[in-house]
Design a protein around this motif. Structure first.
Motif, PDB file in Angstrom:
ATOM      1  N   ASP A 121      10.380   0.255   6.368  1.00 17.77           N
ATOM      2  CA  ASP A 121       9.648  -0.805   6.958  1.00 17.77           C
ATOM      3  C   ASP A 121      10.082  -2.070   5.713  1.00 17.77           C
ATOM      4  O   ASP A 121      10.145  -3.086   6.288  1.00 17.77           O
ATOM      5  CB  ASP A 121       8.086  -0.795   5.956  1.00 17.77           C
ATOM      6  N   ILE A 122      10.643  -1.996   4.886  1.00 16.19           N
ATOM      7  CA  ILE A 122      11.359  -2.994   3.936  1.00 16.19           C
ATOM      8  C   ILE A 122      12.449  -3.418   4.742  1.00 16.19           C
ATOM      9  O   ILE A 122      12.686  -4.701   4.688  1.00 16.19           O
ATOM     10  CB  ILE A 122      11.499  -2.641   2.553  1.00 16.19           C
ATOM     11  N   MET A 123      13.393  -2.738   5.142  1.00 15.35           N
ATOM     12  CA  MET A 123      14.387  -2.953   5.991  1.00 15.35           C
ATOM     13  C   MET A 123      14.235  -3.766   7.358  1.00 15.35           C
ATOM     14  O   MET A 123      14.658  -4.658   7.419  1.00 15.35           O
ATOM     15  CB  MET A 123      15.349  -1.507   6.488  1.00 15.35           C
ATOM     16  N   LEU A 170       7.157   9.346   2.031  1.00 20.56           N
ATOM     17  CA  LEU A 170       6.418   8.120   1.763  1.00 20.56           C
ATOM     18  C   LEU A 170       7.533   7.046   1.411  1.00 20.56           C
ATOM     19  O   LEU A 170       7.471   5.922   1.975  1.00 20.56           O
ATOM     20  CB  LEU A 170       5.357   8.331   1.105  1.00 20.56           C
ATOM     21  N   LEU A 171       8.205   7.281   0.487  1.00 25.07           N
ATOM     22  CA  LEU A 171       9.231   6.609   0.102  1.00 25.07           C
ATOM     23  C   LEU A 171      10.495   5.948   0.985  1.00 25.07           C
ATOM     24  O   LEU A 171      10.577   5.040   1.020  1.00 25.07           O
ATOM     25  CB  LEU A 171       9.840   7.145  -1.008  1.00 25.07           C
ATOM     26  N   ASN A 172      10.636   7.049   1.780  1.00 26.39           N
ATOM     27  CA  ASN A 172      11.605   6.614   2.969  1.00 26.39           C
ATOM     28  C   ASN A 172      10.995   5.821   4.028  1.00 26.39           C
ATOM     29  O   ASN A 172      11.463   4.948   4.366  1.00 26.39           O
ATOM     30  CB  ASN A 172      12.126   8.106   3.772  1.00 26.39           C
ATOM     31  N   LEU A 199       0.942  -1.357   0.074  1.00 25.82           N
ATOM     32  CA  LEU A 199       0.041  -0.044  -0.162  1.00 25.82           C
ATOM     33  C   LEU A 199       0.951   1.209  -0.107  1.00 25.82           C
ATOM     34  O   LEU A 199       0.562   2.362  -0.764  1.00 25.82           O
ATOM     35  CB  LEU A 199      -1.033   0.006   1.291  1.00 25.82           C
ATOM     36  N   LYS A 200       1.942   1.181   0.775  1.00 25.22           N
ATOM     37  CA  LYS A 200       2.909   2.406   0.830  1.00 25.22           C
ATOM     38  C   LYS A 200       3.511   2.457  -0.491  1.00 25.22           C
ATOM     39  O   LYS A 200       3.636   3.672  -1.101  1.00 25.22           O
ATOM     40  CB  LYS A 200       3.755   2.241   1.838  1.00 25.22           C
ATOM     41  N   CYS A 240      14.537   4.929  -8.302  1.00 21.31           N
ATOM     42  CA  CYS A 240      13.181   5.386  -7.940  1.00 21.31           C
ATOM     43  C   CYS A 240      13.055   6.681  -7.490  1.00 21.31           C
ATOM     44  O   CYS A 240      12.871   6.952  -6.198  1.00 21.31           O
ATOM     45  CB  CYS A 240      12.397   4.152  -7.127  1.00 21.31           C
ATOM     46  N   PRO A 241      12.906   7.609  -8.200  1.00 20.49           N
ATOM     47  CA  PRO A 241      12.535   9.075  -7.973  1.00 20.49           C
ATOM     48  C   PRO A 241      11.197   8.886  -7.307  1.00 20.49           C
ATOM     49  O   PRO A 241      10.398   8.132  -7.823  1.00 20.49           O
ATOM     50  CB  PRO A 241      12.840   9.928  -8.965  1.00 20.49           C
ATOM     51  N   SER A 242      10.673   9.705  -6.267  1.00 24.85           N
ATOM     52  CA  SER A 242       9.501   9.539  -5.761  1.00 24.85           C
ATOM     53  C   SER A 242       8.535  10.890  -5.762  1.00 24.85           C
ATOM     54  O   SER A 242       9.334  11.954  -5.501  1.00 24.85           O
ATOM     55  CB  SER A 242       9.531   9.159  -4.358  1.00 24.85           C
ATOM     56  N   ARG A 243       7.419  10.935  -5.983  1.00 26.54           N
ATOM     57  CA  ARG A 243       6.406  11.982  -5.765  1.00 26.54           C
ATOM     58  C   ARG A 243       6.377  12.258  -4.279  1.00 26.54           C
ATOM     59  O   ARG A 243       5.718  13.513  -4.147  1.00 26.54           O
ATOM     60  CB  ARG A 243       5.338  11.868  -6.458  1.00 26.54           C
TER      61      ARG A 243
END
Length: 322
Positions: free
Chosen positions: A198-200, A191-193, A101-102, A184-187
């Protein structure tokens, strides 16, 4: 509040707050043992007892996941498999869906960025692999262990066979993390950070989960398999009944189960029962669960009364009924 030395093992006398203070990741361990917060200043033994969690199993997992010394011979396998099942539910039903979702919010999925769809497909394929892996463990490995705990052996499977083919599952998360950081540049930078964080955490959590299976579950199940094989061999070699060695009473209990009830009545722990009867702690714990199931008695006090009433123990040998 005391600080627990990093080289010391957690004990039942430490407060649960001390454990969490020394390693906040133990909050996940609490959750997977189904232990709620709100335990105040109670120690580990008290909190585990209130929540019907085997204290030694909790301490072994807490110490192992905190890189502290462990005793790996007093685990209750049923408690550990319940812990692992709850971990599977956490990964499949909570954290992985939340990461996806993120990702949807952090990446540009408007159609102008094909990389976003590649990343999502990569993640979805990974989740599919994790689901297959964990469902196999739930439906095959843990059910096999349940059968062992019931005293039976299913042919065609062994825990060593599982261990030989048990794959680690965190490597693809590491790849995904690197892709997001590099390409991946993010808008939405925040949120990307956040999703990277969460992935880490998930990467480390899954690695720890697999290590618990490899280094805590597998060795203990191997010993349980050996115990069951040994008991079956003894049973074949000694067909004559020895039930007369213990006073009658509780006709639905085996001779060995009556011995264990008597041992419980005089206050012996599972470890002491195992030493007295020359069996493993796992076998002693399994017998105790089977006894409670047969009699519908789940407390030491109740089993003590049962032993006295049925002449399984001399009342003078029972110092206190707690």
């Amino acid at each position: 509040m005391n600080v627990i030395d990093t080289n010391e093992a957690y004990t039942a006398e430490n407060t649960m707050r001390e454990l969490i203070r020394s390693n906040s990741s133990l909050l996940m361990v609490l959750s997977r043992f189904n232990i709620p917060l709100g335990f105040g200043d109670k120690n580990v033994g008290e909190v585990c007892a209130e929540n019907e969690v085997d204290t030694e199993t909790f301490l072994t997992v807490a110490n192992y996941t905190s890189n502290r010394p462990i005793k790996n011979d007093e685990i209750d396998i049923s408690t550990l498999t319940d812990y692992l099942r709850r971990a599977h539910s956490y990964f499949l039903d909570f954290i992985l869906p939340n990461i996806r979702l993120k990702l949807l919010g952090a990446l540009d999925c408007s159609g102008s960025d094909d990389l976003a769809f590649v990343v999502l497909r990569f993640f979805d394929e990974y989740v599919g692999e994790v689901r297959t892996h964990m469902e196999f463990e739930n439906d095959t490995v843990f059910k096999y262990i349940d059968s062992l705990l019931d005293g039976t052996v299913q042919g065609g499977f062994s825990i060593k066979a599982f261990a030989t083919h048990h794959k680690r599952m965190e490597s693809k998360l590491k790849e995904l993390k690197d892709i997001l950081i590099r390409y991946c540049p993010s808008r939405n930078h925040d949120l990307l950070n956040s999703v990277l964080f969460d992935i880490m955490n998930c990467e480390q959590d899954i690695a720890s989960h697999c290590a618990v299976e490899d280094h805590l579950l597998v060795p203990n199940v191997i010993e349980l398999e050996k115990d069951i094989a040994s008991q079956r061999h003894k049973h074949k070699a000694t067909p004559a009944s020895t039930s007369g060695q213990i006073a009658n009473g509780g006709d639905n209990l085996s001779s060995r189960e009556k011995e264990i009830v008597a041992a419980i009545a005089i206050g012996l722990s599972n470890k002491e029962i195992a030493d007295r009867l020359c069996i493993s702690v796992h076998t002693a714990a399994t017998h105790r669960r089977n006894i409670s199931s047969k009699l519908g008695i789940h407390s030491a006090a109740g089993l003590t009364i049962f032993a006295i009433v049925n002449n399984l123990v001399d009342v003078n040998d029972v110092k206190t009924i707690k």
